[in-house]
Design an enzyme around this catalytic site. Structure first.
Site, PDB file in Angstrom:
ATOM      1  N   GLU A  70       0.643  -1.082   0.207  1.00 18.24           N
ATOM      2  CA  GLU A  70      -0.031   0.205  -0.061  1.00 18.24           C
ATOM      3  C   GLU A  70       1.071   1.426  -0.193  1.00 18.24           C
ATOM      4  O   GLU A  70       0.459   2.259  -0.454  1.00 18.24           O
ATOM      5  CB  GLU A  70      -0.771  -0.299   1.381  1.00 18.24           C
ATOM      6  CG  GLU A  70      -1.354   1.259   1.443  1.00 18.24           C
ATOM      7  CD  GLU A  70      -2.693   1.605   0.364  1.00 18.24           C
ATOM      8  OE1 GLU A  70      -3.533   2.954  -0.057  1.00 18.24           O
ATOM      9  OE2 GLU A  70      -2.993   0.884  -0.841  1.00 18.24           O
ATOM     10  N   HIS A  73       2.876   1.808  -3.579  1.00 18.05           N
ATOM     11  CA  HIS A  73       1.503   2.421  -4.526  1.00 18.05           C
ATOM     12  C   HIS A  73       1.840   3.903  -3.270  1.00 18.05           C
ATOM     13  O   HIS A  73       1.564   5.181  -4.867  1.00 18.05           O
ATOM     14  CB  HIS A  73       0.470   1.618  -4.199  1.00 18.05           C
ATOM     15  CG  HIS A  73      -0.559   2.235  -4.784  1.00 18.05           C
ATOM     16  ND1 HIS A  73      -0.939   2.958  -6.404  1.00 18.05           N
ATOM     17  CD2 HIS A  73      -2.015   2.977  -4.460  1.00 18.05           C
ATOM     18  CE1 HIS A  73      -1.553   3.251  -6.824  1.00 18.05           C
ATOM     19  NE2 HIS A  73      -2.697   3.563  -5.634  1.00 18.05           N
ATOM     20  N   HIS A 131     -11.804   4.912  -8.391  1.00 22.99           N
ATOM     21  CA  HIS A 131     -10.373   5.355  -8.022  1.00 22.99           C
ATOM     22  C   HIS A 131      -9.258   4.565  -9.680  1.00 22.99           C
ATOM     23  O   HIS A 131      -8.255   5.759  -9.821  1.00 22.99           O
ATOM     24  CB  HIS A 131     -10.066   4.963  -6.997  1.00 22.99           C
ATOM     25  CG  HIS A 131      -8.249   5.555  -6.410  1.00 22.99           C
ATOM     26  ND1 HIS A 131      -8.028   6.090  -6.396  1.00 22.99           N
ATOM     27  CD2 HIS A 131      -7.545   5.077  -5.675  1.00 22.99           C
ATOM     28  CE1 HIS A 131      -6.723   6.820  -6.093  1.00 22.99           C
ATOM     29  NE2 HIS A 131      -6.224   5.659  -5.569  1.00 22.99           N
ATOM     30  N   HIS A 236     -19.392  -8.321 -16.675  1.00 24.78           N
ATOM     31  CA  HIS A 236     -18.542  -8.213 -17.811  1.00 24.78           C
ATOM     32  C   HIS A 236     -17.935  -8.668 -18.694  1.00 24.78           C
ATOM     33  O   HIS A 236     -16.941  -7.793 -19.820  1.00 24.78           O
ATOM     34  CB  HIS A 236     -17.446  -8.065 -16.645  1.00 24.78           C
ATOM     35  CG  HIS A 236     -16.294  -7.548 -16.626  1.00 24.78           C
ATOM     36  ND1 HIS A 236     -16.157  -6.741 -17.571  1.00 24.78           N
ATOM     37  CD2 HIS A 236     -14.693  -8.363 -16.297  1.00 24.78           C
ATOM     38  CE1 HIS A 236     -14.528  -6.453 -17.222  1.00 24.78           C
ATOM     39  NE2 HIS A 236     -14.013  -7.518 -16.850  1.00 24.78           N
ATOM     40  N   HIS A 295      -3.211  -7.539 -17.336  1.00 24.61           N
ATOM     41  CA  HIS A 295      -5.095  -7.123 -17.727  1.00 24.61           C
ATOM     42  C   HIS A 295      -4.895  -5.732 -17.390  1.00 24.61           C
ATOM     43  O   HIS A 295      -5.936  -5.191 -18.704  1.00 24.61           O
ATOM     44  CB  HIS A 295      -5.516  -8.276 -16.955  1.00 24.61           C
ATOM     45  CG  HIS A 295      -7.419  -7.811 -17.751  1.00 24.61           C
ATOM     46  ND1 HIS A 295      -6.963  -8.447 -19.321  1.00 24.61           N
ATOM     47  CD2 HIS A 295      -8.115  -8.056 -17.313  1.00 24.61           C
ATOM     48  CE1 HIS A 295      -8.350  -8.368 -19.316  1.00 24.61           C
ATOM     49  NE2 HIS A 295      -9.141  -8.359 -18.668  1.00 24.61           N
TER      50      HIS A 295
END
Length: 333
Positions: A70, A73, A131, A236, A295
């Site tokens: 975390e 990032h 986000h 999706h 992906h």
């Protein structure tokens, strides 16, 4: 300045990749506070710091690897924010692309707020998806800023409506991917091409309620039922088929003629096949981390290739207009 823009663009790609890695390793709440980690600017390291951290947040056991995922990032995202602010000041002083610069600043500030809400609201799916879309928006703005920094290109007009429609379809698919990930529905369908279950009997529209209720106070590992997650995953996949079919037909039609859009269309087509392959690999191999991150990055590159196709169309319009003006002038002469 163009080199700085290129650096910010590459950094934005890294931030998107790290965001995906953080989400896929279930490290979104690795640090239960914001912007620090357990009240510090770095991850607690010694035993006294860890004991203090666990005392301050007894509901969140300290896991060093998730906390580091975390915080790394956040460090990169913070660096990107500072770079965007510097670029905005430079653009303001030079009076170049001020509109894009201010838009980039506004988006990066909102992204920081979404990053905070992701933690404080316990991974609320709407915020997590927002986000993700904010990161892709930031990437798109920086790409357009970089590609138009020399003033040679302008955004195309009405003649590019087919590409615009394709971009809307693609953004919808990216949003669905974010909603699938945010609700931990990636493994809800393990068969191909649609699902391993009779999903038509279980499909539920309330799976897309923007504010699902959570009794435990956070949304980590999801709060929806299995049927709802199946519904999200199926949607999706179906929209992925629509997106792939639309872009396939569009790119093939563009490749029929010789014009400046050919290279961009071929790039879109190549990335499209790669993205479909990565999606299938995720299903067959149960979402391996490397493939899942790829992906996410593939979606980012596909979006950028769509923007490049629009800019190539703009170049074609400008070139054609110049030829018409030149021809008219020669004829008049």
């Amino acid at each position: 300045m163009k080199q700085a823009l290129l650096g910010s663009l590459l950094l934005a790609v890294v931030v998107i990749g790290l965001g995906a890695f953080t989400r896929l390793t279930d490290a979104g709440l690795g640090c239960p506070d914001w912007p620090g980690c357990y009240g510090q600017l770095a991850v607690p390291s010694d035993s006294s710091q860890i004991a203090k951290a666990e005392q301050a947040y007894p509901e969140r056991p300290f896991e060093a690897h998730k906390a580091w995922n975390e915080m790394v990032h956040r460090y990169f995202a913070g660096s990107l924010g500072l770079l965007v602010f510097v670029l905005t000041v430079m653009a303001w002083r030079r009076k170049q692309r001020v509109g894009l610069a201010l838009l980039a600043t506004a988006v990066i500030v909102f992204q920081a707020a979404l990053g905070m809400w992701t933690v404080t609201l316990g991974l609320m799916p709407l915020v997590v998806m927002g986000h993700l879309l904010g990161g892709f928006s930031m990437l798109s703005i920086l790409y357009l800023w970089y590609r138009t920094s020399d003033g040679e290109l302008s955004l195309p007009g009405r003649r590019a409506w087919l590409v615009y429609l394709g971009m809307l379809i693609l953004v919808g698919q990216i949003a669905l991917g974010g909603w699938t990930s945010a609700n931990y529905a990636a493994l809800s369908c393990q068969g191909l091409p649609v699902c391993h279950e009779p999903w038509t009997e279980q499909y539920r529209l309330d799976a897309f309620h923007p504010l699902p209720q959570s009794e435990r106070g956070d949304y980590e590992f999801g709060v929806l039922s299995h049927q709802q997650r199946v519904s999200i995953h199926v949607t999706h996949r179906i929209w992925a088929a629509v997106t792939a079919a639309y872009w396939l037909l569009l790119c093939l039609s563009l490749l029929q003629t010789r014009n400046p859009t050919n290279r961009a269309a071929a790039t879109v087509l190549t990335l499209l096949f790669c993205q479909v392959g990565l999606g299938v690999a995720n299903v067959l191999w149960q979402i391996p981390l490397g493939v899942a991150v790829a992906h996410n990055l593939g979606a980012a590159l596909l979006l950028l290739s769509g923007w490049e196709l629009l800019l190539s169309h703009s170049r074609q319009i400008v070139s054609t207009s110049k030829e018409v003006v030149h021809g008219t002038y020669s004829h008049s002469a």
